[in-house]
Design a protein around this motif. Structure first.
Motif, short mmCIF file in Angstrom:
data_model
loop_
_atom_site.label_atom_id
_atom_site.label_comp_id
_atom_site.label_asym_id
_atom_site.label_seq_id
_atom_site.Cartn_x
_atom_site.Cartn_y
_atom_site.Cartn_z
N ILE A 19 0.99 -0.92 0.03
CA ILE A 19 0.51 0.02 -0.35
C ILE A 19 0.98 1.41 -0.16
CG2 ILE A 19 -2.28 1.61 1.33
CD1 ILE A 19 -2.96 -1.54 2.22
N VAL A 20 2.11 1.25 0.41
CA VAL A 20 3.05 2.13 0.54
C VAL A 20 4.08 2.45 -0.40
CG1 VAL A 20 3.22 3.13 2.94
CG2 VAL A 20 4.13 0.95 2.53
N ASP A 21 4.43 2.36 -0.84
CA ASP A 21 5.75 2.56 -1.69
C ASP A 21 6.90 2.23 -0.83
OD1 ASP A 21 7.61 5.84 -1.99
OD2 ASP A 21 5.54 5.34 -1.16
N TYR A 22 8.35 1.75 -2.27
CA TYR A 22 9.20 0.69 -0.45
C TYR A 22 10.19 2.37 0.46
CZ TYR A 22 8.26 -3.80 -2.78
OH TYR A 22 7.78 -4.95 -2.37
N ASN A 23 10.03 3.13 -0.43
CA ASN A 23 11.09 4.48 0.39
C ASN A 23 9.96 4.60 1.23
OD1 ASN A 23 10.98 4.72 -2.44
ND2 ASN A 23 12.88 5.52 -2.30
N THR A 24 8.85 5.20 1.38
CA THR A 24 7.39 5.05 3.21
C THR A 24 8.24 3.77 3.64
OG1 THR A 24 6.14 6.36 1.95
CG2 THR A 24 6.06 6.00 3.77
N PHE A 25 8.09 2.45 3.54
CA PHE A 25 7.89 1.79 4.16
C PHE A 25 9.74 1.72 4.60
CE2 PHE A 25 8.90 -3.23 5.05
CZ PHE A 25 7.95 -2.76 5.95
N ALA A 26 10.35 2.08 3.63
CA ALA A 26 12.23 1.67 3.98
C ALA A 26 11.78 3.16 5.70
CB ALA A 26 12.82 2.12 2.98
N ALA A 27 11.46 3.62 4.75
CA ALA A 27 11.63 5.23 6.31
C ALA A 27 10.91 4.64 7.24
CB ALA A 27 10.82 6.10 5.83
N MET A 28 9.91 4.19 7.71
CA MET A 28 9.18 3.57 8.21
C MET A 28 9.66 2.39 8.82
SD MET A 28 4.97 2.96 7.02
CE MET A 28 4.10 4.71 6.65
N ALA A 29 9.98 1.50 8.59
CA ALA A 29 11.09 0.06 8.83
C ALA A 29 12.20 0.38 9.93
CB ALA A 29 11.42 -0.65 8.25
N ILE A 30 12.76 2.17 9.49
CA ILE A 30 14.14 2.70 9.57
C ILE A 30 13.63 3.23 11.25
CG2 ILE A 30 15.56 3.96 10.15
CD1 ILE A 30 16.11 3.94 7.19
N VAL A 31 12.37 4.04 11.25
CA VAL A 31 11.69 4.07 12.76
C VAL A 31 11.67 2.70 13.56
CG1 VAL A 31 9.56 5.28 14.03
CG2 VAL A 31 10.83 6.43 11.83
N TYR A 32 11.40 1.98 13.58
CA TYR A 32 10.72 0.62 13.74
C TYR A 32 11.82 0.21 14.35
CZ TYR A 32 8.02 -3.74 14.79
OH TYR A 32 7.76 -4.65 15.89
N VAL A 33 13.04 -0.15 13.42
CA VAL A 33 14.64 -0.90 13.60
C VAL A 33 15.18 0.10 14.69
CG1 VAL A 33 16.08 -1.94 13.07
CG2 VAL A 33 13.80 -2.86 12.05
N LEU A 34 15.07 1.39 14.16
CA LEU A 34 16.60 1.54 15.04
C LEU A 34 16.33 1.84 16.78
CD1 LEU A 34 18.25 2.94 13.41
CD2 LEU A 34 17.87 4.98 13.98
N PRO A 35 14.91 2.56 17.06
CA PRO A 35 15.67 1.90 18.47
C PRO A 35 16.08 1.08 18.97
CG PRO A 35 13.18 2.76 17.90
CD PRO A 35 14.09 2.61 16.93
N VAL A 36 15.56 -0.43 18.98
CA VAL A 36 15.90 -1.52 19.18
C VAL A 36 17.00 -1.94 18.70
CG1 VAL A 36 13.73 -3.11 19.43
CG2 VAL A 36 14.66 -3.20 16.81
N LEU A 37 17.79 -1.25 17.32
CA LEU A 37 19.38 -1.36 16.99
C LEU A 37 20.86 -0.87 17.83
CD1 LEU A 37 19.74 -2.71 14.91
CD2 LEU A 37 20.61 -0.87 13.23
N VAL A 38 19.55 0.71 19.12
CA VAL A 38 20.57 1.40 19.73
C VAL A 38 20.26 0.76 20.70
CG1 VAL A 38 20.62 3.29 20.77
CG2 VAL A 38 20.22 3.02 18.63
N PHE A 39 19.45 0.07 21.43
CA PHE A 39 19.24 -0.76 22.38
C PHE A 39 20.25 -1.60 22.93
CE2 PHE A 39 16.89 -3.96 25.22
CZ PHE A 39 17.30 -3.34 26.47
N PHE A 40 19.99 -2.74 21.75
CA PHE A 40 21.10 -3.41 21.28
C PHE A 40 22.34 -3.42 21.81
CE2 PHE A 40 23.23 -6.94 18.67
CZ PHE A 40 23.09 -7.64 19.28
N VAL A 41 22.94 -2.94 20.75
CA VAL A 41 24.56 -2.00 20.73
C VAL A 41 24.52 -1.36 21.96
CG1 VAL A 41 26.06 -1.13 19.91
CG2 VAL A 41 24.27 -1.13 18.25
N ILE A 42 23.43 -0.89 22.98
CA ILE A 42 24.02 -0.31 24.23
C ILE A 42 24.30 -2.10 25.65
CG2 ILE A 42 23.39 1.01 26.10
CD1 ILE A 42 21.83 2.75 23.94
#
Lengths: 282, 291, 476
Positions: A243-266
């Motif tokens: 329903i969204v294009d891949y660009n927007t999806f990628a942006a959403m995915a980043i918003v979704y994954v980034l917190p866990v990624l940062v949390f994980f690295v810490i």
């Protein structure tokens, strides 16, 4: 391991190993890198853009539908993950402590039950769980999903925590009890010793799994009143129709994954330590 | 002297017991009961004389699904174990530098922590059937072929296996790596003095030392792969036609897509039985490893 | 101490068993109300619920009422129509001095239809159901689960004749059609021009199909000709998922899937022809890409919109996606696209198209059945312009006669040329388990088009699965 100079052959082997593993990891890194590329680079001009991130604050018109902003989903996801992690840690610490330290009737039974439950295929029970929730009038609510998510994870984490308790000397606690502490304050004392490895590893894994939980929300929530990011993203990316294009999806995915990624690295250091010390049957 | 501490223990255990009874024991009983009824979307509980189990035996697709499950779990386990070992040996034995090795260890874990909803779309996008797909661009560039391939349609099982293996790598690799770390350094030294090569050290010292860990991970991952269907569901949803339909997923499909809740419960029960047997094995391995 | 433990464990178990028993009890209770496949029972159960709650309202109005609407899909103009009708009712109530003010609260979703169907059923079981919701083609499923209210008394003469056939179960209407989209074949006129057809020839083709002169076989050959002469890359494409579109093709090939009594039928000869036809298209003449079913809607819509694929069969509302994928406004799209009936074939009697309305239903559990019914009545009367708007937006005729006469529909460049088709429209009844069969059929179509199975094998596989999974299916 003490720092020491590596011999020449060891250094050579290390270099080779680094090259080998880099080659292996390269596709993974490339994959995730493309996500950033998709999200931040305008496909037409090649310039840096932030327009794919409009979903953060405003309603977007895509195809024939409107995409509501991610706010409520984000709020629910954070709430869900925090509550689940906190409850899971507290409950499994209490149960693990009792199983490890106290003698009581039925201990053996519960210990054996734990062995089975910690890897019980709980996803196969979803139909039954749904029925239970309907009876308790908790279906279609965040509370219901939170309870199920906690219940599904506590046997596993109780098992880990119990093993950590088993590995801690009893002296501290005993002296405390002799001094007239209650069980609960003795428990607190021991918990502090535990905080570092065991607690870290269960809370990290609990948080990660709660953050990305999809199947429970998909099955136990019936409308879009209680969205989490997982279901929000899924509803925008059905396999037969994005329903969204891949660009927007990628942006959403980043918003979704980034917190866990940062949390994980810490938290990564604590995690590795937890695995080494209490590696028994994680 | 054995003094019982019931009064102290039960308050600690109450929340645990309540949650476990409500969300494991009751649903388990319900699932058993359901599997003996023809429960469907009209929600009538009616004993149907083991019809669901008979259906499983009669369904010509059962064979196909069992085969899929065996192939899927078998391939994924073999690949996971081998790759886990290679990675663990590389990052722990060969790479002595702590920070480099932990850097790679965390890289390996990234797919594991990526939420399934994002991870699956990543694969679908990567393998897009049109000429815009990333893999297709590579493929067309390398082979000079003008026709883009539809990867998910052509190699569904391979793709599902690969996607799953990547997510399960992290756990086993970390486990093996800490096991290798706990091998006393003396053993390596002695072997080197005897003139053993690197390969001999790996196969002669490392592997025997972590054999219980290998068994443990193999069984543990088997349990996980048998019962966790989310990745497959999100990437191929069992398709095309039945090619990636595994047992656990078929239980979900029967229950939630076809609304045959009773039948779905029966399929789940069969799997639960298999898993129970594996669990007994696993507990044996665990007790031997920790001994 | 041992006693204490056993007592407490027993308490926990008893509590859980009670919960379990309660679950079974409520489930069973609702089930018997809903009727175990005996639809007459379902009707009484539903009506019982209706009369029970109907009195709660009172004669002087309901005060402030919030009605929830559960919606899934992209055509939100349906919800707009409900909101419009509620507003129109509110004005009337205000004018008449009745103390009722309706607020509509809509929940929009874009998930899989089956998932939405399950969600609605589960929501009913747990008392969380929306008052009004969009009802998919599996009306019978909702009736069996006791979710929908009998609204036979709501449907008036102002609706197009026969339009309620798909939502009628045992003589009772359980949903209101909001539009009248037709499932047809559409093709790109530019592609015909590219292979050298004159404007006259192009213009006369729809009539030739209508008269039965130009058959399905001719049309398939035309698809092939277009491909061979370079007019398009592919001749004929279809939806990439299970859907009733394939039943239409089955009909066009002289097969059927339900009999006069509205029971599900497995027509072996018909399905063999359907499979053979699709197999030939994908594997022999290659007018259909073999991996069509893995392509996804976006790719297919774009292929159809740009003329890369010549023809498509499916509902007209999906043409809105096609127009959008091609980046065309409605008028420009109407210029290039031609909608025609399914032609007569060697096995069928004549050309036809299928009515595929979208419905809204009223929940059997709603607290305000009368108000919901009033809204539906209003839509057929004074608020029908909202339905006209919905229809025009989704390239479909309207389910309400008056709306079909409205400017918005009569002036539409897409709709005005196809109004004649309404006479050829088949209204198909609600058939139990038709969704299961269509799923089984589609599964085999995927394998067939990929060349992974043979026609005979595919027919056999569907047959075995149908016998195994569908209790009441008649073999022919």
């Amino acid at each position: 391991m003490a720092k020491k100079m590596l011999s020449r052959s060891e250094a050579k082997n290390q270099r080779r190993a680094v090259i080998a593993i880099t080659l292996f990891c390269l596709p993974i890194v490339a994959l995730y890198f493309t996500f950033f590329h998709l999200a931040f680079i305008d496909p037409d001009t090649g310039a840096l853009t932030l327009r794919n991130f409009q979903f953060l604050y405003t309603t977007m018109d895509k195809k024939l539908t409107q995409i509501s902003p991610i706010g409520p989903a984000m709020k629910n996801t954070v709430l869900f993950s925090v509550v689940v992690t906190a409850c899971e840690v507290v409950i499994s610490c209490m149960a693990g402590y009792a199983l490890s330290r106290l003698r009581f009737t039925g201990r053996k039974v519960i210990q054996n039950m734990l062995l089975v439950l910690r890897m019980f295929p709980n996803l196969l029970l979803l139909i039954g769980v749904l029925y239970v929730l309907m009876t308790l009038k908790l279906s279609n609510s965040l509370t219901g999903v939170i309870l199920v998510a906690i219940a599904f994870r506590i046997p596993g984490s109780t098992f880990i925590i119990k093993n950590h308790f088993d590995g801690i000397p009893r002296d501290i606690e005993n002296s405390c009890l002799v001094d007239g502490c209650t069980r609960f304050s003795a428990f607190r004392q021991v918990i502090i010793y535990l905080v570092k490895p065991g607690l870290a590893s269960i809370s990290i894994f609990s948080f990660l799994s709660a953050w990305s939980n999809y199947i429970l929300f998909n099955t136990l929530i019936f409308n879009s009143k209680t969205p989490v990011i997982a279901t929000y993203l899924k509803s925008l990316s059905r396999p037969e129709q994005m329903i969204v294009d891949y660009n927007t999806f990628a942006a959403m995915a980043i918003v979704y994954v980034l917190p866990v990624l940062v949390f994980f690295v810490i938290s990564q250091k604590a995690l590795m330590k937890g695995n080494i010390n209490g590696g028994k049957g994680v | 002297m054995k003094k019982m501490q019931n009064g102290q223990a039960y308050p600690f255990l109450t929340p645990f017991m309540i949650l476990v009874s409500i969300f494991y024991i009751v649903p388990a009983i319900l699932t058993i009961a359901m599997s003996l009824t023809g429960l469907d979307s009209s929600f009538v509980w009616e004993w149907n004389n083991f019809n669901n189990y008979r259906k499983i035996l009669l369904d010509p697709n059962t064979g196909k699904i069992v085969l899929n499950t065996v192939v899927f779990v078998g391939c994924a386990i073999a690949l996971t174990i081998v790759l886990d070992l290679v990675i663990a040996v590389l990052v722990t034995y060969f790479i002595k530098n702590e920070s480099i090795s932990s850097f790679f260890k965390s890289l390996i874990m990234i797919p594991m922590i990526t939420p399934a909803v994002v991870y699956s779309v990543l694969w679908i996008w990567l393998l897009d059937a049109s000429e815009n797909g990333v893999v297709n661009q590579l493929y067309m560039g390398v082979t000079n072929s003008a026709i883009p391939l539809n990867w998910i349609a052509k190699y569904p099982m391979q793709i599902v296996v690969m996607a799953t293996v990547l997510t399960s790598l992290g756990f086993g690799a970390i486990n093996f790596s800490s096991a290798i770390k706990s091998i006393p350094e003396d053993q390596f030294k002695a072997a080197r003095i005897d003139g053993a090569g690197e390969w001999e050290i790996v196969s002669g010292i490392i592997l025997p030392n972590i054999r219980y860990h290998i068994q443990f991970i193999a069984l543990w991952e088997t349990l996980g792969l048998l019962t966790n269907y989310v990745t497959i569901m999100l990437i191929t949803d069992g398709g095309p036609s039945m090619q990636t339909e595994v047992w656990a997923l078929s239980a979900y499909h029967k229950a939630f897509t076809n609304q045959q809740y009773g039948y779905g419960a029966a399929i789940s029960m069969v799997l639960i039985f298999v898993v129970m047997v594996l669990m007994l094995l696993l507990n044996k391995v665990t007790s031997r490893r920790d001994a | 101490m041992k006693k204490l433990l056993s007592v407490s464990l027993c308490a926990v178990m008893a509590a859980s068993l009670a919960a379990c028993g309660g679950g079974a009890g409520t489930g069973g209770g609702a089930g018997t109300g809903g009727g175990a496949g005996v639809n007459a029972d379902a009707g009484t159960g539903v009506e019982g619920g209706n009369s029970g709650t109907g009195e709660s309202g009172g004669q002087d109005g309901y005060g402030d009422v919030t009605l929830t609407v559960g919606f899934n899909g992209d055509f939100t103009t349906m919800v707009d129509a409900v909101i419009g009708a509620a507003d129109s009712l509110n004005e009337k109530y205000a004018a008449e001095g009745i103390d009722t003010r309706i607020t509509i609260e809509a929940d929009y979703q874009t998930i899989d239809n089956t998932e939405f169907h399950n969600n609605i059923v589960f929501a009913h079981k747990s008392g969380e159901a929306p008052d009004i919701f969009i009802c998919d083609t599996d009306v019978a499923g909702f009736v069996n689960a006791g979710c929908v209210l009998d609204i036979t008394d709501v449907i008036t003469d102002s609706m197009v004749e026969g339009i309620c056939t798909p939502c009628t179960v045992d003589g009772k209407v359980y949903a209101m059609p909001f539009d009248l989209p037709l499932r047809v074949i559409y093709y790109n006129k530019n592609d015909l021009a590219k292979i050298g057809w004159s404007q006259e020839q192009i213009d006369s083709l729809p009539e030739q199909i209508q008269s039965g002169e130009f058959t399905l076989e001719d049309f398939t050959a035309l698809c092939q000709e277009v491909v061979e002469k370079g007019g398009a890359t592919y001749g004929m494409v279809h939806r990439p998922g299970a859907g009733n579109d394939f039943y239409d093709l089955l009909n066009a090939l002289g097969g059927r899937y339900y009999n006069e009594e509205g029971q599900l039928v497995f027509d072996e000869a018909g399905i063999t022809r359907l499979f053979q036809y699709l197999y030939d298209n994908a594997q022999t003449t290659k007018i259909t890409p073999e991996n069509l079913n893995q392509m996804g809607w976006d790719t297919i819509n774009q292929m159809v919109g740009t003329g890369e694929a010549f023809a498509y069969f499916g509902p007209m509302f999906s043409a809105t996606y096609v127009a959008q994928a091609a980046g065309l406004e409605t008028d420009a799209f109407a210029q290039q696209e031609q909608f025609v009936l399914f032609p007569k074939s060697a096995y069928s009697d004549g050309p036809f198209c299928t009515a595929a309305p979208q419905f809204m239903s009223i929940s059997a559990d709603t607290q305000y059945p009368e108000l919901c019914k009033e809204i539906f009545k209003e839509l057929q009367g004074d608020a029908s312009s909202y339905l006209a708007h919905h229809s025009a937006e989704t390239y479909s005729l309207s389910s309400v006669k008056a709306a079909n006469e409205m400017e918005e529909i009569t002036s539409s460049t897409i709709l005005s040329p196809v109004t004649y088709m309404a006479d050829y429209a088949q209204h198909i009844p609600a058939v139990d388990d038709a969704t299961t069969l269509r799923g089984l059929i589609f599964e085999q179509i995927t394998s067939l088009e990929l060349g992974q199975t043979t026609v005979e094998q595919a027919v056999q596989d569907v047959k075995t699965q149908a016998q195994l999974n569908i209790d009441k299916i008649i073999m022919e």
